[in-house]
Write a protein that holds these residues in place. Structure first.
Motif, PDB file in Angstrom:
ATOM      1  N   ARG A   1     -17.849 -46.020 -21.412  1.00  0.00           N
ATOM      2  CA  ARG A   1     -16.670 -45.804 -20.563  1.00  0.00           C
ATOM      3  C   ARG A   1     -16.797 -44.560 -19.694  1.00  0.00           C
ATOM      4  O   ARG A   1     -16.285 -44.538 -18.573  1.00  0.00           O
ATOM      5  N   VAL A   2     -17.411 -43.510 -20.210  1.00  0.00           N
ATOM      6  CA  VAL A   2     -17.416 -42.238 -19.480  1.00  0.00           C
ATOM      7  C   VAL A   2     -18.661 -42.039 -18.625  1.00  0.00           C
ATOM      8  O   VAL A   2     -18.766 -41.015 -17.935  1.00  0.00           O
ATOM      9  N   ARG A   3     -19.590 -42.988 -18.648  1.00  0.00           N
ATOM     10  CA  ARG A   3     -20.875 -42.746 -17.983  1.00  0.00           C
ATOM     11  C   ARG A   3     -20.703 -42.396 -16.507  1.00  0.00           C
ATOM     12  O   ARG A   3     -21.318 -41.440 -16.006  1.00  0.00           O
ATOM     13  N   ASP A   4     -19.862 -43.133 -15.780  1.00  0.00           N
ATOM     14  CA  ASP A   4     -19.693 -42.868 -14.346  1.00  0.00           C
ATOM     15  C   ASP A   4     -19.080 -41.492 -14.113  1.00  0.00           C
ATOM     16  O   ASP A   4     -19.552 -40.734 -13.243  1.00  0.00           O
ATOM     17  N   ASP A   5     -18.017 -41.165 -14.854  1.00  0.00           N
ATOM     18  CA  ASP A   5     -17.382 -39.847 -14.700  1.00  0.00           C
ATOM     19  C   ASP A   5     -18.350 -38.736 -15.091  1.00  0.00           C
ATOM     20  O   ASP A   5     -18.370 -37.666 -14.474  1.00  0.00           O
ATOM     21  N   TRP A   6     -19.139 -38.985 -16.117  1.00  0.00           N
ATOM     22  CA  TRP A   6     -20.095 -37.979 -16.591  1.00  0.00           C
ATOM     23  C   TRP A   6     -21.146 -37.701 -15.499  1.00  0.00           C
ATOM     24  O   TRP A   6     -21.452 -36.536 -15.201  1.00  0.00           O
ATOM     25  N   THR A   7     -21.662 -38.770 -14.909  1.00  0.00           N
ATOM     26  CA  THR A   7     -22.673 -38.617 -13.866  1.00  0.00           C
ATOM     27  C   THR A   7     -22.104 -37.873 -12.665  1.00  0.00           C
ATOM     28  O   THR A   7     -22.769 -37.006 -12.075  1.00  0.00           O
ATOM     29  N   ALA A   8     -20.852 -38.188 -12.312  1.00  0.00           N
ATOM     30  CA  ALA A   8     -20.215 -37.514 -11.168  1.00  0.00           C
ATOM     31  C   ALA A   8     -20.058 -36.025 -11.455  1.00  0.00           C
ATOM     32  O   ALA A   8     -20.283 -35.185 -10.566  1.00  0.00           O
ATOM     33  N   ARG A   9     -19.652 -35.686 -12.675  1.00  0.00           N
ATOM     34  CA  ARG A   9     -19.492 -34.269 -13.031  1.00  0.00           C
ATOM     35  C   ARG A   9     -20.841 -33.558 -13.009  1.00  0.00           C
ATOM     36  O   ARG A   9     -20.943 -32.417 -12.544  1.00  0.00           O
ATOM     37  N   PHE A  10     -21.898 -34.208 -13.482  1.00  0.00           N
ATOM     38  CA  PHE A  10     -23.216 -33.584 -13.496  1.00  0.00           C
ATOM     39  C   PHE A  10     -23.670 -33.271 -12.070  1.00  0.00           C
ATOM     40  O   PHE A  10     -24.190 -32.178 -11.792  1.00  0.00           O
ATOM     41  N   LYS A  11     -23.478 -34.216 -11.151  1.00  0.00           N
ATOM     42  CA  LYS A  11     -23.884 -33.997  -9.760  1.00  0.00           C
ATOM     43  C   LYS A  11     -23.052 -32.879  -9.127  1.00  0.00           C
ATOM     44  O   LYS A  11     -23.574 -32.061  -8.359  1.00  0.00           O
ATOM     45  N   GLU A  12     -21.748 -32.862  -9.441  1.00  0.00           N
ATOM     46  CA  GLU A  12     -20.894 -31.798  -8.908  1.00  0.00           C
ATOM     47  C   GLU A  12     -21.352 -30.442  -9.439  1.00  0.00           C
ATOM     48  O   GLU A  12     -21.390 -29.447  -8.696  1.00  0.00           O
ATOM     49  N   ALA A  13     -21.687 -30.376 -10.730  1.00  0.00           N
ATOM     50  CA  ALA A  13     -22.123 -29.121 -11.326  1.00  0.00           C
ATOM     51  C   ALA A  13     -23.434 -28.638 -10.703  1.00  0.00           C
ATOM     52  O   ALA A  13     -23.637 -27.437 -10.508  1.00  0.00           O
ATOM     53  N   GLU A  14     -24.327 -29.573 -10.398  1.00  0.00           N
ATOM     54  CA  GLU A  14     -25.578 -29.196  -9.737  1.00  0.00           C
ATOM     55  C   GLU A  14     -25.294 -28.528  -8.395  1.00  0.00           C
ATOM     56  O   GLU A  14     -25.897 -27.513  -8.038  1.00  0.00           O
ATOM     57  N   SER A  15     -24.366 -29.101  -7.638  1.00  0.00           N
ATOM     58  CA  SER A  15     -23.990 -28.530  -6.344  1.00  0.00           C
ATOM     59  C   SER A  15     -23.360 -27.150  -6.537  1.00  0.00           C
ATOM     60  O   SER A  15     -23.653 -26.205  -5.790  1.00  0.00           O
ATOM     61  N   GLN A  16     -22.498 -27.022  -7.555  1.00  0.00           N
ATOM     62  CA  GLN A  16     -21.848 -25.739  -7.810  1.00  0.00           C
ATOM     63  C   GLN A  16     -22.862 -24.679  -8.234  1.00  0.00           C
ATOM     64  O   GLN A  16     -22.757 -23.512  -7.838  1.00  0.00           O
TER      65      GLN A  16
END
Length: 263
Positions: free
Chosen positions: A155-170
């Motif tokens: 269930r959380v895979r998509d949200d998790w991936t989005a957060r990881f990409k956002e964190a990389e940018s941050q």
């Protein structure tokens, strides 16, 4: 309606005490605050922080819960959680009586007429040996936790991936700011705000607190810096956080719901 709801809760507590004992019911009420908070405040917060660095959801989340509950038995924050519950004032809009009111109705503490403390309330709780799931479900408890684990990861895979990409940018933006500082550049208030926000997002409020204080030195009326400082100080048990939160609320009224919730 609220009055009737609270009366129902007193009756439910009394029924539970009649089936077990008043002390057992009191212990359960205290345990909700002493042990229940580890679920939201400790376990899931730590798990989602891992999304900042790990591209995949962890293989151990739900299955870690029994272990984390046992570790919580020595967590100093338990005193704060139970103390806050005991000191929370009653509201006419509550569907439940307060913890203090429910313990008083059960007549389980204190016996000398003094005010209950977090220590006296925690003394009601028996040593933690096994979860209710382990007690009632036996070996099936592990299988059920594993099912929950697999479903949660899906269930959380998509949200998790989005957060990881956002964190990389941050992290990239944070590295650039830190490089500017190491080069001797004096950052203005806008840059220090970004430094504070990015540090809080990636490393947590505690790591960002020194930057929030720097920002407040540049701009004492910065709403975000006051909010972060207040929230972090109160989490550490420092009452100085109250003034920061109240100031943030005056500066930015849209922060009122969040501030009131923390207070």
């Amino acid at each position: 309606g609220f009055v009737m709801s609270r009366r129902d809760e007193y009756e439910a507590d009394a029924d539970a005490a009649s089936v077990t004992s008043a002390r057992a019911m009191g212990s359960a009420l205290v345990a909700l605050h002493a042990r229940g908070n580890v679920f939201e405040d400790e376990l899931w917060r730590d798990i989602w922080r891992r999304a900042d660095h790990d591209p995949e959801p962890p293989k151990e989340s739900w299955t870690a819960l029994p272990r984390r509950l046992r570790e919580n038995e020595t967590l100093p924050a338990r005193n704060i959680w139970v103390g806050n519950a005991l000191n929370r004032p009653a509201s006419e809009n509550d569907t439940h009586p307060t913890l203090r009111e429910r313990l008083a109705a059960l007549d389980v503490l204190p016996g000398d007429g003094s005010e209950p403390t977090s220590e006296s309330a925690l003394a009601l709780i028996a040593p933690f040996e096994r979860t209710a799931a382990e007690h009632y479900l036996g070996e099936f408890a592990d299988a059920r936790l594993e099912e929950l684990e697999q479903g949660w990861r899906h269930r959380v895979r998509d949200d998790w991936t989005a957060r990881f990409k956002e964190a990389e940018s941050q992290r990239s933006k944070l590295d650039a700011l830190e490089t500017r500082e190491r080069a001797g550049e004096a950052l203005d208030a806008t840059a220090v705000f970004e430094l504070t926000h990015l540090t809080a997002s990636i490393h947590g409020d505690e790591a960002a607190l020194p930057f929030a204080r720097r920002l407040l030195a540049l701009d004492p009326d910065h709403a975000y810096a006051n909010f972060l400082a207040g929230r972090t100080l109160l989490r550490a048990g420092d009452a100085a956080g109250v003034a920061h939160l109240e100031r943030a609320m005056r500066i930015d009224p849209s922060a009122t719901p969040a501030v009131v919730n923390i207070l």
